[in-house]
Design a protein around this motif. Structure first.
Motif, PDB file in Angstrom:
ATOM      1  N   THR A 325       0.171  -6.818  -4.795  1.00  0.00           N
ATOM      2  CA  THR A 325       0.896  -6.587  -6.046  1.00  0.00           C
ATOM      3  C   THR A 325      -0.051  -6.410  -7.226  1.00  0.00           C
ATOM      4  OG1 THR A 325       2.787  -7.859  -5.250  1.00  0.00           O
ATOM      5  CG2 THR A 325       2.595  -7.547  -7.641  1.00  0.00           C
ATOM      6  N   GLN A 326      -1.100  -7.234  -7.255  1.00  0.00           N
ATOM      7  CA  GLN A 326      -1.985  -7.231  -8.407  1.00  0.00           C
ATOM      8  C   GLN A 326      -2.980  -6.070  -8.396  1.00  0.00           C
ATOM      9  OE1 GLN A 326      -3.839 -11.003  -9.121  1.00  0.00           O
ATOM     10  NE2 GLN A 326      -4.981 -10.294 -10.907  1.00  0.00           N
ATOM     11  N   TYR A 327      -3.443  -5.670  -7.194  1.00  0.00           N
ATOM     12  CA  TYR A 327      -4.552  -4.724  -7.157  1.00  0.00           C
ATOM     13  C   TYR A 327      -4.211  -3.342  -6.615  1.00  0.00           C
ATOM     14  CZ  TYR A 327      -7.511  -8.592  -8.468  1.00  0.00           C
ATOM     15  OH  TYR A 327      -8.074  -9.635  -9.152  1.00  0.00           O
ATOM     16  N   ALA A 328      -3.105  -3.177  -5.897  1.00  0.00           N
ATOM     17  CA  ALA A 328      -2.741  -1.845  -5.415  1.00  0.00           C
ATOM     18  C   ALA A 328      -2.600  -0.837  -6.552  1.00  0.00           C
ATOM     19  CB  ALA A 328      -1.455  -1.914  -4.591  1.00  0.00           C
ATOM     20  N   PRO A 329      -2.101  -1.234  -7.735  1.00  0.00           N
ATOM     21  CA  PRO A 329      -1.997  -0.250  -8.820  1.00  0.00           C
ATOM     22  C   PRO A 329      -3.339   0.316  -9.293  1.00  0.00           C
ATOM     23  CG  PRO A 329      -0.569  -2.135  -9.248  1.00  0.00           C
ATOM     24  CD  PRO A 329      -1.438  -2.511  -8.088  1.00  0.00           C
ATOM     25  N   PHE A 330      -4.449  -0.298  -8.860  1.00  0.00           N
ATOM     26  CA  PHE A 330      -5.756   0.166  -9.327  1.00  0.00           C
ATOM     27  C   PHE A 330      -6.431   1.116  -8.338  1.00  0.00           C
ATOM     28  CE2 PHE A 330      -5.146  -3.957 -11.440  1.00  0.00           C
ATOM     29  CZ  PHE A 330      -5.269  -3.556 -12.758  1.00  0.00           C
ATOM     30  N   LEU A 331      -5.814   1.355  -7.178  1.00  0.00           N
ATOM     31  CA  LEU A 331      -6.434   2.219  -6.183  1.00  0.00           C
ATOM     32  C   LEU A 331      -6.727   3.607  -6.744  1.00  0.00           C
ATOM     33  CD1 LEU A 331      -4.487   1.431  -2.901  1.00  0.00           C
ATOM     34  CD2 LEU A 331      -6.958   1.243  -3.231  1.00  0.00           C
ATOM     35  N   ARG A 332      -5.738   4.194  -7.385  1.00  0.00           N
ATOM     36  CA  ARG A 332      -5.948   5.548  -7.892  1.00  0.00           C
ATOM     37  C   ARG A 332      -7.025   5.555  -8.976  1.00  0.00           C
ATOM     38  NH1 ARG A 332      -1.676  10.134 -10.132  1.00  0.00           N
ATOM     39  NH2 ARG A 332      -3.307  11.628 -10.690  1.00  0.00           N
ATOM     40  N   HIS A 381      -3.358   5.951   4.412  1.00  0.00           N
ATOM     41  CA  HIS A 381      -3.599   7.174   3.640  1.00  0.00           C
ATOM     42  C   HIS A 381      -4.175   8.265   4.545  1.00  0.00           C
ATOM     43  CE1 HIS A 381      -5.144   9.742   0.354  1.00  0.00           C
ATOM     44  NE2 HIS A 381      -4.252   9.122  -0.399  1.00  0.00           N
ATOM     45  N   VAL A 382      -5.114   7.878   5.398  1.00  0.00           N
ATOM     46  CA  VAL A 382      -5.710   8.820   6.340  1.00  0.00           C
ATOM     47  C   VAL A 382      -4.658   9.380   7.295  1.00  0.00           C
ATOM     48  CG1 VAL A 382      -7.268   8.953   8.323  1.00  0.00           C
ATOM     49  CG2 VAL A 382      -8.043   7.874   6.195  1.00  0.00           C
ATOM     50  N   ALA A 383      -3.812   8.509   7.849  1.00  0.00           N
ATOM     51  CA  ALA A 383      -2.792   8.946   8.801  1.00  0.00           C
ATOM     52  C   ALA A 383      -1.806   9.913   8.152  1.00  0.00           C
ATOM     53  CB  ALA A 383      -2.051   7.734   9.355  1.00  0.00           C
ATOM     54  N   GLY A 384      -1.450   9.644   6.891  1.00  0.00           N
ATOM     55  CA  GLY A 384      -0.530  10.531   6.198  1.00  0.00           C
ATOM     56  C   GLY A 384      -1.074  11.941   6.084  1.00  0.00           C
ATOM     57  N   VAL A 554      -6.733  13.758  -2.977  1.00  0.00           N
ATOM     58  CA  VAL A 554      -5.852  14.175  -1.883  1.00  0.00           C
ATOM     59  C   VAL A 554      -4.662  13.218  -1.842  1.00  0.00           C
ATOM     60  CG1 VAL A 554      -5.689  14.668   0.571  1.00  0.00           C
ATOM     61  CG2 VAL A 554      -7.866  15.010  -0.634  1.00  0.00           C
ATOM     62  N   ASP A 555      -3.477  13.765  -1.949  1.00  0.00           N
ATOM     63  CA  ASP A 555      -2.271  12.943  -1.993  1.00  0.00           C
ATOM     64  C   ASP A 555      -1.873  12.488  -0.595  1.00  0.00           C
ATOM     65  OD1 ASP A 555       0.172  12.003  -3.605  1.00  0.00           O
ATOM     66  OD2 ASP A 555       1.091  13.119  -1.957  1.00  0.00           O
ATOM     67  N   SER A 556      -1.486  11.211  -0.494  1.00  0.00           N
ATOM     68  CA  SER A 556      -0.958  10.691   0.760  1.00  0.00           C
ATOM     69  C   SER A 556      -0.333   9.323   0.497  1.00  0.00           C
ATOM     70  CB  SER A 556      -2.054  10.591   1.824  1.00  0.00           C
ATOM     71  OG  SER A 556      -1.503  10.238   3.091  1.00  0.00           O
ATOM     72  N   LEU A 557       0.146   8.700   1.569  1.00  0.00           N
ATOM     73  CA  LEU A 557       0.857   7.431   1.474  1.00  0.00           C
ATOM     74  C   LEU A 557      -0.084   6.235   1.552  1.00  0.00           C
ATOM     75  CD1 LEU A 557       3.733   8.239   3.969  1.00  0.00           C
ATOM     76  CD2 LEU A 557       4.091   7.697   1.563  1.00  0.00           C
ATOM     77  N   ILE A 558       0.346   5.138   0.951  1.00  0.00           N
ATOM     78  CA  ILE A 558      -0.259   3.832   1.205  1.00  0.00           C
ATOM     79  C   ILE A 558       0.847   2.936   1.770  1.00  0.00           C
ATOM     80  CG2 ILE A 558      -2.068   4.118  -0.509  1.00  0.00           C
ATOM     81  CD1 ILE A 558      -0.467   2.347  -2.420  1.00  0.00           C
ATOM     82  N   ASN A 560       2.780   0.511   1.093  1.00  0.00           N
ATOM     83  CA  ASN A 560       4.025   0.164   0.400  1.00  0.00           C
ATOM     84  C   ASN A 560       4.926   1.371   0.180  1.00  0.00           C
ATOM     85  OD1 ASN A 560       2.728   1.532  -1.635  1.00  0.00           O
ATOM     86  ND2 ASN A 560       2.533  -0.226  -3.013  1.00  0.00           N
ATOM     87  N   GLY A 561       4.551   2.520   0.725  1.00  0.00           N
ATOM     88  CA  GLY A 561       5.366   3.723   0.630  1.00  0.00           C
ATOM     89  C   GLY A 561       5.071   4.603  -0.562  1.00  0.00           C
ATOM     90  N   GLU A 562       4.184   4.169  -1.449  1.00  0.00           N
ATOM     91  CA  GLU A 562       3.842   4.981  -2.612  1.00  0.00           C
ATOM     92  C   GLU A 562       2.899   6.110  -2.212  1.00  0.00           C
ATOM     93  OE1 GLU A 562       2.194   2.590  -5.672  1.00  0.00           O
ATOM     94  OE2 GLU A 562       3.932   1.269  -5.844  1.00  0.00           O
ATOM     95  N   HIS A 563       2.964   7.180  -2.991  1.00  0.00           N
ATOM     96  CA  HIS A 563       2.021   8.283  -2.836  1.00  0.00           C
ATOM     97  C   HIS A 563       0.913   8.112  -3.867  1.00  0.00           C
ATOM     98  CE1 HIS A 563       3.724  11.316   0.012  1.00  0.00           C
ATOM     99  NE2 HIS A 563       4.786  10.517  -0.132  1.00  0.00           N
ATOM    100  N   VAL A 564      -0.341   8.147  -3.404  1.00  0.00           N
ATOM    101  CA  VAL A 564      -1.497   7.958  -4.282  1.00  0.00           C
ATOM    102  C   VAL A 564      -2.567   8.979  -3.907  1.00  0.00           C
ATOM    103  CG1 VAL A 564      -3.298   6.366  -5.045  1.00  0.00           C
ATOM    104  CG2 VAL A 564      -1.025   5.485  -4.473  1.00  0.00           C
ATOM    105  N   PRO A 565      -3.100   9.720  -4.870  1.00  0.00           N
ATOM    106  CA  PRO A 565      -4.200  10.628  -4.557  1.00  0.00           C
ATOM    107  C   PRO A 565      -5.522   9.863  -4.514  1.00  0.00           C
ATOM    108  CG  PRO A 565      -3.541  10.906  -6.844  1.00  0.00           C
ATOM    109  CD  PRO A 565      -2.612   9.881  -6.260  1.00  0.00           C
TER     110      PRO A 565
END
Length: 638
Positions: A325-332, A381-384, A554-558, A560-565
């Protein structure tokens, strides 16, 4: 994904250089004097406690020259001074030599030799075989320009702008991120404190000098640099936009000649529930803690899971809801910074987060949590990417806690028992591949000996010298190379698509595994940006990295179901694996070697000064359909 933040933190060193009150001279390193081992009650004092900048400079100079001789014994390094004055007189320089020359530049800068430091960086830019090196050194050259311009801020800004204007627009963003990255003196202090907790080696000494001198100047005079960056960016924006490269893609959703194809994702985990129609299920195995199909693997329902943590049995690594919850928003944002986009909203959030790391402890917590959320997200993300436009794909998950530099080995090296577990994991994956006839395996992972040395350097209670660290790292690296060579040989009918890596270097020179291993069923993939140029970070090699694919934003899934490039050769590799799987889906008779041959033969040549080809899906599939056995041809609804 591991090391993403750390690579950002040392971006200046990896892509810059640094300087000396006396010019760098080429001399053999001074002999060291043996000292008595401490008694059982003695706690050896840290060498960082009393070492001076002058001693660090001497250590870096001697060590770098020794490493240059080691990397290229045929190089007439005695001509270094002449080469600096006249780069045209120098021979082509390999990546390992260039790395050490940048260390020499860092030492020169720290000693006050601004001219010598600048000459060394420009020598590397001019003579590096790796043409991505033509853009290194921007941070150092900018700092030198500001210092050389006197006290007038306007003159300083103009001097910095002159350096920045040397960059092509496509390279500008990535080359100036460091000025956004370090905003407060507390960040410099935290980084230096973290370095002092490691073994004193050539690498840590050079990093310390660069951080304490070059990056400290960038922070202390940040308004000058930011204004110069803004002015140059404004000029770039006023010009017509660069033309995007047209990446060729084919969707097989309606292709009547496409057959099911089993692919594998060898990574840190894949959220199979996001791909319910494509997740492979072993019909002879049940999730009951037993080996139902008698193949020696327990609960290999969807693939192979290996983790020393007994609680981590899922297809994805779970760092906990709070971390996600705290750090996934920082991936992009982390990947935006990596791609040179510091002005995006996501990147600015990461920069704000980093300003809060004001000491080594808080910096360690931040890095660990970002690493953890990266391990959680990476394989999904890779699998997506791998299954896009390929509904015929069935995905087997090979989740390995040993995949690259994951949390298992943070700040330490593997024990012999853990190396045995790595080998057992490789053998289990090989058995699964051969039993179920997995045709394509994407492995966006890798091991590098110098990265391992950096981790071992944190074990100051185990190792007391750089020589001990390098010897142990070489032993570990040799065992890992043997593992990969073994699986390539034992799975000859499977195509392994490997990410080249993100350190802007030649994989063969550094011996990176598995990217440097030659095998007829191995395809190593580098990354290009949206303009079709080598990405600033991509590894390369004229012999091993011949195919490139899209790897920036490159856009794909993580999970939690979100799309993140995201960006990296980790994203380019599954793009290429996707094409390989499509080709095999259309013609199952294709061998790995023939698949590679067609992909290389139908790609688009990359414009000079770079090399290789960009995968072209349309032409590759056209050739497969044209050349497959006539009896296998079926009308296509393309």
């Amino acid at each position: 994904m591991r090391r993403t933040l750390r690579l950002l933190l040392v971006l200046g060193l990896a892509g810059c250089g640094g300087a000396s009150s006396t010019p760098t001279t080429v001399a053999e390193p001074a002999p060291t004097t043996a000292t008595a081992e401490p008694g059982p009650e003695a706690a050896p004092a840290s060498p960082w406690a009393s070492i001076t900048d002058e001693e660090l400079i001497d250590r870096v100079r001697a060590g770098a020259v020794a490493r240059i001789r080691e990397a290229d014994p045929q190089l007439a390094i005695d001509g270094f001074q002449a080469w600096r004055r006249d780069p045209a007189s120098a021979p082509p320089l390999g990546d390992r030599v260039c790395e050490q020359m940048l260390y020499l530049a860092a030492a020169d800068f720290a000693a006050g030799d601004l001219e010598g430091a600048a000459q060394t960086v420009r020598l590397v830019r001019a003579k590096a075989r790796n043409r991505n090196m033509a853009y290194v050194g921007t941070t150092l050259l900018s700092v030198i320009a500001r210092r050389s311009a006197g006290e007038d801020p306007a003159a300083q800004r103009t001097a910095v702008e002159a350096v920045l204007n040397e960059l092509p627009r496509a390279r500008f963003g990535a080359s100036t991120v460091v000025f956004q990255l370090y905003q407060e003196r507390t960040q410099i202090d935290a980084s230096l404190e973290q370095t002092r907790q490691q073994l004193l080696t050539l690498e840590t000494a050079a990093s310390y000098l660069f951080t304490s001198h070059v990056l400290a100047d960038a922070v202390a005079n940040r308004p000058v640099y930011l204004e110069a960056i803004t002015n140059v960016r404004t000029a770039h924006d006023a010009r017509p936009a660069d033309r995007d490269y047209r990446f060729s893609t084919v969707d097989l959703a309606r292709a009547r000649d496409a057959q099911p194809v089993l692919v594998g994702v060898w990574d840190t985990g894949t959220a199979g529930d996001l791909f319910p129609q494509q997740l492979f299920t072993n019909p002879n195995e049940q999730p009951n803690g037993q080996d139902d199909d008698g193949n020696g693997l327990v609960d290999d329902v969807h693939g192979v899971v290996s983790d020393p943590d007994a609680a981590q049995t899922g297809l994805t690594y779970d760092p906990g809801a709070e971390v996600i919850t705290q750090y996934a928003p920082f991936l992009r944002g982390v990947m935006d910074l990596r791609a040179g986009m510091a002005s995006t909203e996501a990147a600015q959030r990461v920069l704000t987060l980093m300003r809060g790391a004001t000491d080594a402890a808080s910096l360690e917590v931040l890095e660990s949590n970002l690493d953890a959320v990266g391990e959680w997200a990476h394989g999904t993300h890779v699998a997506g990417i791998l299954v896009q436009g390929l509904p015929q794909a069935r995905v087997a998950v090979f989740r390995s806690a040993w995949a690259g530099e994951t949390r298992v080995y943070r700040h330490r090296g593997p024990t012999d028992a853990e190396l045995a577990a790595e080998r057992a994991n490789v053998e289990a994956i090989a058995d699964f591949i051969n039993t179920h006839h997995v045709r394509v395996v994407n492995a966006s992972l890798g091991f590098a000996q110098d990265y391992l040395e950096a981790e071992l350097g944190h074990e100051s209670s185990v190792y007391t010298s750089d020589e001990q660290v390098r010897r142990r790292a070489a032993e570990i690296h040799a065992r890992r190379r043997a593992n990969w060579q073994w699986i390539f040989e034992h799975c000859p009918e499977t195509l392994f698509v490997i990410a080249a890596g993100n350190s802007n270097r030649d994989v063969v020179e550094y011996g990176d595994v598995p990217a440097s291993i030659q095998s007829p069923n191995v395809l190593v993939v580098g990354a290009v940006d949206r303009f079709g140029n080598w990405a600033t970070f991509t590894n390369s090699s004229p012999d091993r990295v011949r195919l490139f694919d899209f790897g920036v934003e490159v856009d794909s899934l993580i999970p939690n179901g979100e799309h993140v490039p995201l960006s990296g050769t980790s994203m380019a590799s599954p793009n290429a694996a996707n094409l390989a799987a499509k080709m095999i889906s259309v013609d199952p008779a294709l061998t790995p070697a023939r698949t590679i041959e067609i992909m290389l033969g139908t790609g688009d040549a990359i414009a000079a000064p770079f090399g290789g080809v960009i995968a072209n899906e349309e032409r590759a599939l056209q050739r497969v359909r044209r050349e497959r056995p006539r009896a296998g041809r079926v009308a296509s609804a393309r």
